[in-house]
Design a protein around this motif. Structure first.
Motif, mmCIF file in Angstrom:
data_model
loop_
_atom_site.group_PDB
_atom_site.id
_atom_site.type_symbol
_atom_site.label_atom_id
_atom_site.label_comp_id
_atom_site.label_asym_id
_atom_site.label_seq_id
_atom_site.Cartn_x
_atom_site.Cartn_y
_atom_site.Cartn_z
ATOM 1 N N PRO A 279 0.832 -1.194 0.000
ATOM 2 C CA PRO A 279 0.000 0.000 0.000
ATOM 3 C C PRO A 279 0.875 1.256 0.000
ATOM 4 O O PRO A 279 2.032 1.192 0.455
ATOM 5 N N PRO A 280 0.343 2.390 -0.475
ATOM 6 C CA PRO A 280 1.152 3.599 -0.606
ATOM 7 C C PRO A 280 1.818 4.035 0.695
ATOM 8 O O PRO A 280 2.902 4.610 0.673
ATOM 9 N N ASN A 281 1.213 3.730 1.831
ATOM 10 C CA ASN A 281 1.837 4.087 3.116
ATOM 11 C C ASN A 281 2.611 2.917 3.705
ATOM 12 O O ASN A 281 2.908 2.892 4.887
ATOM 13 N N GLY A 282 2.919 1.905 2.865
ATOM 14 C CA GLY A 282 3.583 0.674 3.295
ATOM 15 C C GLY A 282 5.054 0.881 3.582
ATOM 16 O O GLY A 282 5.473 1.999 3.812
ATOM 17 N N PRO A 283 5.844 -0.150 3.527
ATOM 18 C CA PRO A 283 5.467 -1.493 3.072
ATOM 19 C C PRO A 283 4.760 -2.325 4.144
ATOM 20 O O PRO A 283 4.781 -1.983 5.314
ATOM 21 N N LEU A 284 4.150 -3.449 3.699
ATOM 22 C CA LEU A 284 3.606 -4.432 4.619
ATOM 23 C C LEU A 284 4.763 -5.013 5.412
ATOM 24 O O LEU A 284 5.917 -4.903 4.995
#
Ligand code: HEC
Length: 123
Positions: free
Chosen positions: A99-104
Motif C-alpha cells: 500500500p502507498p503508506n507501506g510497506p507491509l
C-alpha cells in the motif's frame, strides 16, 4: 506443603510478562524473519490481509488503478500475474509501493509470496 501467596503472584506476573512480550514480538515486530505464527493460505491469511490493506482503495465502482481486489478471483488473477508481488515488494519511498503508506511487514509479504507460489488456491 503450603505455597506462599507472594510466590504465586510473582509466578503469575512473570508468566504474563513473558507471554505478553512473546505475543508483542510475534505480531508487531517479527524479529529475525520468524514468521511461523502465520499460516500462508487464502482464508487463513491472504483474504484478511488484502481486505485490510488494499480493498479500501481497490474495490467498488471506481477502484484505484482500475484494479479491484474485492473477490477471490480478482485477487488470484492479480496475484498470478505478478502485479501484486511487484508492488508489495518495493522499498519504502518508491512511488509504486503498495500500500502507498507501506510497506507491509516482512511476514505478510512472505505469506503472500508463499501462497502465490502454491498457485494462489482458494484454501
Ligand atoms: C490508499 C489507496 C491504496 C491502497 C491502500 C492500495 N492501493 Fe494499490 N493503487 C492505488 C492507486 C492510486 C493506484 C494507481 C497508481 C499506481 O499505479 O501506482 C494503485 C495501483 C495498484 C496496482 C497496479 C494496478 C495496475 O494494473 O496498474 C497494484 C497491483 C496495486 N495497486 C496493488 C495493491 C495492493 C496489493 C494493495 C494492498 C497491499 C494496495 N494496492 C493498496 C491506491 C492504493
Amino acid at each position: 506443603m503450603k505455597t506462599s501467596p507472594r510466590l504465586t503472584t510473582l509466578a503469575v506476573l512473570a508468566f504474563g510478562a513473558l507471554t505478553g512480550c512473546y505475543y508483542d514480538v510475534e505480531t508487531e515486530l517479527y524479529p529475525g524473519g520468524d514468521c511461523s505464527a502465520i499460516t500462508p493460505g487464502y482464508t487463513s491469511h491472504v483474504e484478511a490481509l488484502i481486505a485490510e490493506q488494499c480493498a479500501g482503495c481497490h474495490a467498488g465502482s471506481a477502484p484505484s488503478g482500475g484494479l479491484s481486489l474485492e473477490y477471490y478471483g480478482q485477487i488470484r488473477d492479480a496475484a498470478l500475474s505478478g502485479a501484486i508481488e511487484d508492488r508489495i515488494s518495493r522499498s519504502a519511498g518508491d512511488p509504486l509501493l503498495m500500500p502507498p503508506n507501506g510497506p507491509l511487514n516482512a511476514c505478510d509479504i512472505e505469506a503472500f509470496v508463499t501462497w502465490v507460489a502454491d498457485g494462489a488456491p482458494e484454501n
